[in-house]
Design a protein around this motif. Structure first.
Motif, PDB file in Angstrom:
ATOM      1  N   GLY A  70       0.845  -1.195   0.000  1.00  0.00           N
ATOM      2  CA  GLY A  70       0.000   0.000   0.000  1.00  0.00           C
ATOM      3  C   GLY A  70       0.870   1.230   0.000  1.00  0.00           C
ATOM      4  O   GLY A  70       2.100   1.135   0.106  1.00  0.00           O
ATOM      5  N   ARG A  72       0.896   5.606   1.206  1.00  0.00           N
ATOM      6  CA  ARG A  72       0.221   6.759   1.806  1.00  0.00           C
ATOM      7  C   ARG A  72       0.159   7.858   0.757  1.00  0.00           C
ATOM      8  O   ARG A  72       1.192   8.257   0.224  1.00  0.00           O
ATOM      9  CB  ARG A  72       0.995   7.220   3.052  1.00  0.00           C
ATOM     10  CG  ARG A  72       0.300   8.301   3.814  1.00  0.00           C
ATOM     11  CD  ARG A  72       0.739   8.398   5.274  1.00  0.00           C
ATOM     12  NE  ARG A  72       0.576   7.173   6.047  1.00  0.00           N
ATOM     13  CZ  ARG A  72      -0.600   6.673   6.451  1.00  0.00           C
ATOM     14  NH1 ARG A  72      -1.730   7.300   6.171  1.00  0.00           N
ATOM     15  NH2 ARG A  72      -0.656   5.545   7.138  1.00  0.00           N
ATOM     16  N   ARG A  77      -4.816   9.221   4.020  1.00  0.00           N
ATOM     17  CA  ARG A  77      -5.267   8.191   3.095  1.00  0.00           C
ATOM     18  C   ARG A  77      -4.170   7.186   2.759  1.00  0.00           C
ATOM     19  O   ARG A  77      -3.102   7.557   2.275  1.00  0.00           O
ATOM     20  CB  ARG A  77      -5.795   8.837   1.805  1.00  0.00           C
ATOM     21  CG  ARG A  77      -7.207   8.369   1.466  1.00  0.00           C
ATOM     22  CD  ARG A  77      -7.920   9.322   0.540  1.00  0.00           C
ATOM     23  NE  ARG A  77      -7.132   9.705  -0.614  1.00  0.00           N
ATOM     24  CZ  ARG A  77      -7.167   9.065  -1.791  1.00  0.00           C
ATOM     25  NH1 ARG A  77      -7.953   8.031  -1.964  1.00  0.00           N
ATOM     26  NH2 ARG A  77      -6.425   9.490  -2.787  1.00  0.00           N
ATOM     27  N   TRP A  78      -4.474   5.914   3.019  1.00  0.00           N
ATOM     28  CA  TRP A  78      -3.591   4.796   2.681  1.00  0.00           C
ATOM     29  C   TRP A  78      -4.319   4.007   1.601  1.00  0.00           C
ATOM     30  O   TRP A  78      -5.470   3.614   1.780  1.00  0.00           O
ATOM     31  CB  TRP A  78      -3.363   3.923   3.920  1.00  0.00           C
ATOM     32  CG  TRP A  78      -2.589   2.671   3.665  1.00  0.00           C
ATOM     33  CD1 TRP A  78      -3.101   1.433   3.400  1.00  0.00           C
ATOM     34  CD2 TRP A  78      -1.168   2.512   3.671  1.00  0.00           C
ATOM     35  NE1 TRP A  78      -2.089   0.509   3.233  1.00  0.00           N
ATOM     36  CE2 TRP A  78      -0.885   1.148   3.405  1.00  0.00           C
ATOM     37  CE3 TRP A  78      -0.094   3.392   3.881  1.00  0.00           C
ATOM     38  CZ2 TRP A  78       0.408   0.634   3.335  1.00  0.00           C
ATOM     39  CZ3 TRP A  78       1.198   2.875   3.815  1.00  0.00           C
ATOM     40  CH2 TRP A  78       1.440   1.519   3.545  1.00  0.00           C
ATOM     41  N   SER A  80      -4.424   0.644  -0.731  1.00  0.00           N
ATOM     42  CA  SER A  80      -3.879  -0.705  -0.921  1.00  0.00           C
ATOM     43  C   SER A  80      -3.567  -0.929  -2.392  1.00  0.00           C
ATOM     44  O   SER A  80      -4.327  -0.509  -3.272  1.00  0.00           O
ATOM     45  CB  SER A  80      -4.888  -1.754  -0.452  1.00  0.00           C
ATOM     46  OG  SER A  80      -5.028  -1.687   0.942  1.00  0.00           O
ATOM     47  N   ASP A 178       4.844  -0.866   2.801  1.00  0.00           N
ATOM     48  CA  ASP A 178       4.811   0.289   1.914  1.00  0.00           C
ATOM     49  C   ASP A 178       5.274  -0.142   0.526  1.00  0.00           C
ATOM     50  O   ASP A 178       6.213  -0.924   0.386  1.00  0.00           O
ATOM     51  CB  ASP A 178       5.746   1.363   2.482  1.00  0.00           C
ATOM     52  CG  ASP A 178       5.610   2.655   1.717  1.00  0.00           C
ATOM     53  OD1 ASP A 178       6.141   2.733   0.586  1.00  0.00           O
ATOM     54  OD2 ASP A 178       4.968   3.577   2.229  1.00  0.00           O
TER      55      ASP A 178
END
Ligand code: AMP
Ligand code: MN
Ligand code: MN
Ligand code: MN
Length: 301
Positions: A70, A72, A77-78, A80, A178
């Motif tokens: 995922g 940021r 807001r993250w 996927s 990340d």
């Protein structure tokens, strides 16, 4: 290889949320006339040995996996993402550890979703759900249990806000690496990365060109442009973006077996794109069936 040969770089087996065994994916790929099929199960390479063992003459198996991660996009807001990783060394410890952690997280998360369903009195239990997963568990296994219990009319209907769709009532999140870190792990394991279905908005939030550009700077090599969940307009936008960023354009079916409408080879990758992709990887090699051994195309008796 001629330019008419069919190359499908994204498929799933029972090693994750596909409905066909790895050996069956291979035989279906051969029957569909594919020259290359990549097996890209979610967060695992465990189906590859079975697939490799039954490779017929003339079919190449590209080892891979679809990695959950995922990014940021702003403070709150993250998003996927799925990263298709090819030709990495599956024994490289840092990346192997992250895949193992992702698989463990999937079990915890599926249990949480089942607990939420049970708490609301829905007749779904962990035994029913886990029995459906032969390998890595995913939401499709829960969706099947919901269909079986008569709670929804279809798998599609389970992927809605009322059930286990993104952010839905019975949806649960999990820790994901990340994407920038995932790109580094794939590269350090000798592999190459392609961003899976970047604009498939019906699956949830998507990222835009600026974030994709940042991923390209961090080592992303390609964009999966031709995907069943992309509309023509999205394909055109992605094709232009790939050209701007110097990224390889791929196409693939994202085959899951009869749970999804698209057959193997429904979308394909050009030979040039395929060659460019594999030229950038050194962690593993594409696997070929027995026929590739004798030069001149002769087949062993
Ligand atoms: P998970 O990896 O557990 O989050 O589950 C995601 C998987 O569910 C995807 O890889 C697809 O196979 C499937 N999926 C996602 N969205 C949908 C949808 N709208 N309809 C049917 N299947 C979906
Ligand atoms: Mn899937
Ligand atoms: Mn995906
Ligand atoms: Mn997939």
């Amino acid at each position: 290889m001629t330019t008419t040969e069919l190359i499908d770089l994204h498929t799933h087996s029972t090693a994750s949320d596909g409905l066909c065994r790895p050996a069956e994916v291979v035989s279906l790929a051969a029957a569909a006339g594919l020259a290359v099929v990549a097996l890209t199960d979610h967060d695992t390479t465990s189906g590859l040995a079975e697939a490799a063992a039954v490779l017929p003459a003339g079919l190449t198996l590209l080892p891979g996996a679809e990695i959950s991660c995922g990014i940021r996009v702003d403070q709150h807001r993250w998003v996927s993402l799925h990263l298709l990783a090819y030709l990495f060394d599956a024994t490289e410890p840092a990346f192997a550890a992250v895949r193992a952690r992702l698989r463990a997280g999937r079990v915890t998360r599926a249990r949480r979703m089942v607990e939420k369903l049970a708490a609301d009195g829905h007749p779904v239990c962990w035994e029913q759900v886990s029995a459906r997963a032969d390998g890595v568990i995913g939401r499709p296994h829960i969706a099947e249990a919901l269909v079986d219990a008569g709670l929804v009319g279809s798998i599609e209907a389970a992927f809605t806000p009322a059930w286990i769709g993104p952010g839905g009532r019975y949806w649960a999140g999990r820790d994901e690496p990340d994407a920038i870190e995932a790109l580094r792990l794939v590269r350090d394991a000798g592999g190459v990365s392609v961003l899976a279905h970047p604009y498939a908005s019906r699956r949830g939030a998507t990222i835009g060109p600026a974030v994709i550009a940042a991923m390209a700077r961090a080592g992303l090599r390609g964009l999966e442009v031709d995907h069943p969940d992309h509309q023509p307009r999205e394909r055109n936008q992605l094709r232009r973006l790939a050209a701007d960023l110097g990224l390889i354009v791929t196409g693939a079916s994202d085959f899951h077996g009869p749970s999804k409408p698209q057959p193997l080879g429904a979308e394909t990758t050009s030979e040039q794109a395929y060659e460019a992709l594999i030229a950038g990887a050194h962690g593993a090699r594409p696997l070929t069936g027995p026929a590739s051994a004798p030069p001149g195309g002769g087949q062993a008796p």
